[in-house]
Structure formats: C-alpha cells, structure tokens
Design a protein around this motif. Structure first.
Motif, PDB file in Angstrom:
ATOM      1  N   VAL A 196       0.900  -1.342   0.090  1.00  0.00           N
ATOM      2  CA  VAL A 196       0.107   0.061  -0.130  1.00  0.00           C
ATOM      3  C   VAL A 196       0.886   1.379  -0.049  1.00  0.00           C
ATOM      4  O   VAL A 196       0.659   2.326  -0.689  1.00  0.00           O
ATOM      5  N   GLU A 197       1.922   1.224   0.552  1.00  0.00           N
ATOM      6  CA  GLU A 197       2.947   2.428   0.754  1.00  0.00           C
ATOM      7  C   GLU A 197       3.458   2.680  -0.431  1.00  0.00           C
ATOM      8  O   GLU A 197       3.395   3.647  -0.879  1.00  0.00           O
ATOM      9  N   CYS A 198       3.922   1.653  -1.296  1.00  0.00           N
ATOM     10  CA  CYS A 198       4.402   1.532  -2.510  1.00  0.00           C
ATOM     11  C   CYS A 198       3.436   2.356  -3.584  1.00  0.00           C
ATOM     12  O   CYS A 198       3.788   3.204  -4.370  1.00  0.00           O
ATOM     13  N   ILE A 199       2.211   1.543  -3.445  1.00  0.00           N
ATOM     14  CA  ILE A 199       1.114   2.103  -4.478  1.00  0.00           C
ATOM     15  C   ILE A 199       0.836   3.663  -4.313  1.00  0.00           C
ATOM     16  O   ILE A 199       0.587   4.539  -5.241  1.00  0.00           O
ATOM     17  N   ARG A 200       0.950   4.226  -2.919  1.00  0.00           N
ATOM     18  CA  ARG A 200       0.610   5.463  -2.505  1.00  0.00           C
ATOM     19  C   ARG A 200       1.710   6.383  -2.989  1.00  0.00           C
ATOM     20  O   ARG A 200       1.453   7.253  -3.702  1.00  0.00           O
ATOM     21  N   ARG A 201       3.063   5.938  -3.095  1.00  0.00           N
ATOM     22  CA  ARG A 201       4.269   6.756  -3.726  1.00  0.00           C
ATOM     23  C   ARG A 201       4.169   6.811  -5.227  1.00  0.00           C
ATOM     24  O   ARG A 201       4.163   7.861  -5.717  1.00  0.00           O
ATOM     25  N   ALA A 202       3.673   5.706  -5.785  1.00  0.00           N
ATOM     26  CA  ALA A 202       3.471   5.657  -7.146  1.00  0.00           C
ATOM     27  C   ALA A 202       2.243   6.607  -7.512  1.00  0.00           C
ATOM     28  O   ALA A 202       2.363   7.518  -8.506  1.00  0.00           O
ATOM     29  N   LEU A 203       1.165   6.601  -7.156  1.00  0.00           N
ATOM     30  CA  LEU A 203       0.101   7.450  -7.256  1.00  0.00           C
ATOM     31  C   LEU A 203       0.332   8.906  -7.113  1.00  0.00           C
ATOM     32  O   LEU A 203       0.204   9.824  -7.795  1.00  0.00           O
ATOM     33  N   ASN A 204       1.223   9.212  -5.922  1.00  0.00           N
ATOM     34  CA  ASN A 204       1.537  10.508  -5.715  1.00  0.00           C
ATOM     35  C   ASN A 204       2.407  11.210  -6.685  1.00  0.00           C
ATOM     36  O   ASN A 204       2.512  12.413  -6.761  1.00  0.00           O
ATOM     37  N   SER A 205       3.190  10.228  -7.416  1.00  0.00           N
ATOM     38  CA  SER A 205       3.963  10.878  -8.523  1.00  0.00           C
ATOM     39  C   SER A 205       3.126  11.356  -9.664  1.00  0.00           C
ATOM     40  O   SER A 205       4.166  12.106 -10.477  1.00  0.00           O
ATOM     41  N   LEU A 206       1.867  10.951  -9.699  1.00  0.00           N
ATOM     42  CA  LEU A 206       1.395  11.941 -10.612  1.00  0.00           C
ATOM     43  C   LEU A 206       1.086  13.436 -10.512  1.00  0.00           C
ATOM     44  O   LEU A 206       0.474  14.103 -11.440  1.00  0.00           O
ATOM     45  N   GLU A 207       1.245  13.708  -9.382  1.00  0.00           N
ATOM     46  CA  GLU A 207       1.235  15.301  -8.973  1.00  0.00           C
ATOM     47  C   GLU A 207      -0.143  15.432  -8.661  1.00  0.00           C
ATOM     48  O   GLU A 207      -0.524  17.030  -9.023  1.00  0.00           O
ATOM     49  N   ARG A 208      -1.084  14.626  -8.753  1.00  0.00           N
ATOM     50  CA  ARG A 208      -2.458  15.114  -8.266  1.00  0.00           C
ATOM     51  C   ARG A 208      -2.984  13.991  -7.353  1.00  0.00           C
ATOM     52  O   ARG A 208      -2.526  12.910  -7.376  1.00  0.00           O
ATOM     53  N   TYR A 209      -3.919  14.212  -6.402  1.00  0.00           N
ATOM     54  CA  TYR A 209      -4.100  13.166  -5.670  1.00  0.00           C
ATOM     55  C   TYR A 209      -5.382  12.168  -5.970  1.00  0.00           C
ATOM     56  O   TYR A 209      -6.219  12.528  -6.763  1.00  0.00           O
ATOM     57  N   VAL A 210      -4.807  10.641  -6.073  1.00  0.00           N
ATOM     58  CA  VAL A 210      -5.623   9.843  -6.728  1.00  0.00           C
ATOM     59  C   VAL A 210      -5.945   8.756  -5.255  1.00  0.00           C
ATOM     60  O   VAL A 210      -4.915   8.248  -4.862  1.00  0.00           O
ATOM     61  N   ALA A 211      -6.996   8.723  -5.306  1.00  0.00           N
ATOM     62  CA  ALA A 211      -7.575   7.979  -3.837  1.00  0.00           C
ATOM     63  C   ALA A 211      -7.409   6.411  -4.168  1.00  0.00           C
ATOM     64  O   ALA A 211      -7.652   5.939  -5.387  1.00  0.00           O
ATOM     65  N   LEU A 212      -6.935   5.666  -3.164  1.00  0.00           N
ATOM     66  CA  LEU A 212      -6.813   4.218  -3.220  1.00  0.00           C
ATOM     67  C   LEU A 212      -8.025   3.538  -2.572  1.00  0.00           C
ATOM     68  O   LEU A 212      -8.003   3.551  -1.214  1.00  0.00           O
ATOM     69  N   HIS A 213      -8.490   2.391  -3.445  1.00  0.00           N
ATOM     70  CA  HIS A 213      -9.620   1.740  -2.595  1.00  0.00           C
ATOM     71  C   HIS A 213      -9.123   0.332  -2.417  1.00  0.00           C
ATOM     72  O   HIS A 213      -8.633   0.006  -3.430  1.00  0.00           O
ATOM     73  N   LEU A 214      -9.290  -0.348  -1.148  1.00  0.00           N
ATOM     74  CA  LEU A 214      -9.058  -1.544  -1.181  1.00  0.00           C
ATOM     75  C   LEU A 214     -10.223  -2.474  -0.944  1.00  0.00           C
ATOM     76  O   LEU A 214     -10.945  -2.221   0.004  1.00  0.00           O
ATOM     77  N   LEU A 215     -10.397  -3.379  -1.986  1.00  0.00           N
ATOM     78  CA  LEU A 215     -11.731  -4.452  -2.105  1.00  0.00           C
ATOM     79  C   LEU A 215     -11.292  -5.516  -1.067  1.00  0.00           C
ATOM     80  O   LEU A 215     -10.350  -6.066  -0.902  1.00  0.00           O
ATOM     81  N   GLY A 216     -12.229  -5.528  -0.088  1.00  0.00           N
ATOM     82  CA  GLY A 216     -12.454  -6.788   0.691  1.00  0.00           C
ATOM     83  C   GLY A 216     -11.639  -6.609   2.067  1.00  0.00           C
ATOM     84  O   GLY A 216     -11.106  -7.388   2.595  1.00  0.00           O
ATOM     85  N   THR A 217     -11.341  -5.141   2.315  1.00  0.00           N
ATOM     86  CA  THR A 217     -10.990  -4.835   3.680  1.00  0.00           C
ATOM     87  C   THR A 217     -12.024  -4.575   4.399  1.00  0.00           C
ATOM     88  O   THR A 217     -12.428  -3.213   4.459  1.00  0.00           O
ATOM     89  N   GLY A 218     -12.644  -5.039   5.606  1.00  0.00           N
ATOM     90  CA  GLY A 218     -13.565  -4.818   6.526  1.00  0.00           C
ATOM     91  C   GLY A 218     -13.211  -4.765   7.826  1.00  0.00           C
ATOM     92  O   GLY A 218     -14.046  -4.834   8.813  1.00  0.00           O
ATOM     93  N   ASN A 219     -11.786  -5.338   8.385  1.00  0.00           N
ATOM     94  CA  ASN A 219     -11.572  -5.530   9.331  1.00  0.00           C
ATOM     95  C   ASN A 219     -11.101  -4.052  10.058  1.00  0.00           C
ATOM     96  O   ASN A 219     -10.226  -3.401   9.322  1.00  0.00           O
ATOM     97  N   PRO A 220     -11.662  -3.690  11.216  1.00  0.00           N
ATOM     98  CA  PRO A 220     -11.338  -2.236  11.750  1.00  0.00           C
ATOM     99  C   PRO A 220      -9.959  -2.304  11.798  1.00  0.00           C
ATOM    100  O   PRO A 220      -9.415  -0.979  11.620  1.00  0.00           O
ATOM    101  N   ILE A 221      -9.199  -2.911  12.287  1.00  0.00           N
ATOM    102  CA  ILE A 221      -7.648  -2.715  12.634  1.00  0.00           C
ATOM    103  C   ILE A 221      -6.971  -2.582  11.254  1.00  0.00           C
ATOM    104  O   ILE A 221      -6.176  -1.881  11.188  1.00  0.00           O
ATOM    105  N   SER A 222      -7.384  -3.522  10.249  1.00  0.00           N
ATOM    106  CA  SER A 222      -6.948  -3.460   8.951  1.00  0.00           C
ATOM    107  C   SER A 222      -6.936  -1.950   8.263  1.00  0.00           C
ATOM    108  O   SER A 222      -6.199  -1.278   7.700  1.00  0.00           O
TER     109      SER A 222
END
Length: 326
Positions: A196-222
């Motif tokens: 997730v950290e790596c994806i965020r860095r890659a998306l931020n390189s676009l110089e505009r904010y692109v939100a990241l959605h995680l499919l199948g993540t419903g555990n509060p801690i996660s």
C-alpha cells in the motif's frame, strides 16, 4: 511527491469523505438475502451513509422493484451507493461464463448508483502495456454505458507490479480513484502494508491526488492500518459476518453478539437478533470511521492506532510505519 491528503474527494457527482468504508452486500458467505441486507441498510439512513452492492446479485435479485425502491430510498436519504462488478459472486457461483460485461452494463442502467467499479479482468496479460491497455479499454466501455455513474477501475496483478500499473492506469484514464483487492497486496499483513505504501508513492508521483480503494478490507484494525499506509477507501463483509466489540474493535463470531449487546441501544429497538446485531456493527463502523477521519485530518493516526490496537499489534504496525516509539 508528498501530496497533501485531502479530507474528501469529488468523484462523479458525490463528495466522498476520506477515509471511507462501504459495508458490502453479497450473496456469497452471508446469512441473509441481498434484498434483506439492502432493505436494512436503506432503513438506517441515520447510521449508514454509504454501501456497496454487487451487480451480479442485483441482476438476479428477487423482487427487483423492491430493490430499486430501497436504492432510491437510500440515495434520497443521503447514502452513497457503490456497485461492484459482480465478478466476485460469479466466481463463487461458478457463473463466470454467464456473467458478461454486457450484463454488467444492463445492470448499471437498470439500477442506477452513484459509483461503480469497472468490469475487472482477474487473469490479465503479463505484458504491462497490454495489461494497462486492457484496463483502459474496459474502463471506457464501462463509463460509456454508465452515464452519470462514475466508474472506478480495478487493477489485479502481483504485489510488486501493482504500484506501476495503478499509476499508469490512473494517468491514462484521469480517474480520481483506483481499486485493488487486498488479497493481491501480499501474503501477510506486513507485506500488504508495504505494498500500500508503494502504491501511494506511485500514485503521488502523478502530482494530483488519486484515492486508493482496497477491495475486501472490512476489519477495523486493517482499515486503520492501511489508512496509515496511504489507502483511502475500503469495503468488506465483516459487518454482516461477525460481531464487533465496540471497546476493542475486535471481531467475534456472529453468535456471540449477546456478549456485546449492551454496548448500544439496539437491543431495546424491538429488532430480530440478526437485525440488531447488524445495526450494532454498523453503529460501530460509523463511529470508527468518524474518529479515524479526525485522526487523519489532525495528523494523529499513530495516536489513534496506539489507543485502539493491542500493544502487540501496535508494535508491529509502528515498526512498519516507522513511527516514533514515544
């Protein structure tokens, strides 16, 4: 590039507060019918402000007029409705050959929602350029059929390839959100956090904010941990498969809901065991996400996690996130 994380993002016609959690409705591995879950969520407009429902389930839902009425009621009550591609359900029901992109498009037209995930290819080509082109062409077809409903592309690949692919798809399409399945991020939580950290860095390189959605993540801690790593939006079935302890954020077997019933007033609402347990869970997620959004806005996510995680879990997350031990 270190972009400022927005408190909300305008996607299509909706302003989505971040981080966001969409309780999922599915006919797979759940106790009630999709229509029953939809009716419940539509009735709790004061608690539920967004949810996800499968296009596959809507396509074959009994009493479609009732489902449409529930969707309209929810949207009129201010809920953001998100339609999934349906490929998850078609896989588990051995109906992949019958569930086509054309049927998905028909469902998009028959059951209007605010947002929808694109019709994803779960076994994409290995060549990166072919893979990106496949997703982009599919996204254009889906968006053309969806009208005002905004289509969010899904990327499936090996964990190491996801950052580059997500950035390439987002750059080519200009979308404001992109989605990946949590199970694709790696074998264990720590590897998934790093991806997730790596994806965020890659998306931020676009110089505009692109939100990241995680499919199948419903555990509060996660949810809280991946939000710390750079994810913005989540969906999952845990809200209807388990019962949550409001004090710890931990999940227990659904049959153990009696242990935690006194944590909310739903016990006295005259509802069935199933309905009051689901309302109990939804009440928790509404509060959890509100507090998490406040922590993100105030740059206090480490404090949020320290407060709500067990010492053992927090130590692992803090080490991975490189937070101060103090």
């Amino acid at each position: 590039m270190d972009l400022v994380r927005p408190s909300s993002i305008l996607i299509g016609n909706v302003n989505l507060a971040l981080p966001a959690f969409f309780p999922s409705i599915s006919s797979v591995k759940t106790a009630l019918l999709p229509r029953e879950y939809l009716e419940l969520l539509a009735s709790l407009t004061g608690v539920v402000d967004k949810f996800l429902i499968s296009a596959f389930d809507l396509n074959g839902i009994e009493r479609p007029e009732d489902a449409m009425a529930s969707l309209i009621k929810a949207r009129q009550g201010g809920a953001i409705t998100l339609m999934d591609s349906g490929n998850y359900e078609s896989f588990w029901k051995d109906a992949q050959s019958r569930w086509t992109q054309e049927k998905f498009h028909d469902t998009l037209v028959r059951f209007p929602c605010d947002l929808a995930f694109g019709f994803d290819e779960q076994s994409p080509p290995t060549d990166r350029m072919e893979h990106v082109d496949l997703i982009v062409r599919g996204w254009h077809r889906d968006q053309g059929a969806a009208g005002e409903c905004c289509i969010i592309p899904i990327v499936h690949s090996q964990a190491g390839d996801l950052p580059g692919l997500c950035a390439a798809v987002a750059k080519t399409t200009g979308v404001k959100m992109i989605a990946v399945a949590e199970r694709r991020l790696g074998e264990g939580f720590l590897q998934r956090f790093e991806t997730v950290e790596c994806i965020r860095r890659a998306l931020n390189s676009l110089e505009r904010y692109v939100a990241l959605h995680l499919l199948g993540t419903g555990n509060p801690i996660s949810i809280a941990s991946y939000a710390a790593a750079g994810a913005d939006s989540f969906d999952g079935l845990e809200w209807c498969q388990t019962v949550v302890d409001h004090e710890s954020g931990l999940l227990y077997h659904l049959s153990q809901a009696d242990f935690f019933a006194a944590q909310t007033s739903w016990t006295d609402a005259g509802l069935s065991f199933q309905a009051r347990t689901l309302a109990h869970n939804l009440d928790f997620f509404a509060g959890w996400m509100t507090r998490l959004r406040e922590a993100v806005a105030q740059n206090k996510v480490p404090d949020f996690c320290r407060l709500h995680f067990s010492p053992r879990v927090f130590a692992h997350v803090a080490q991975k996130a490189k937070w101060s031990a103090e």
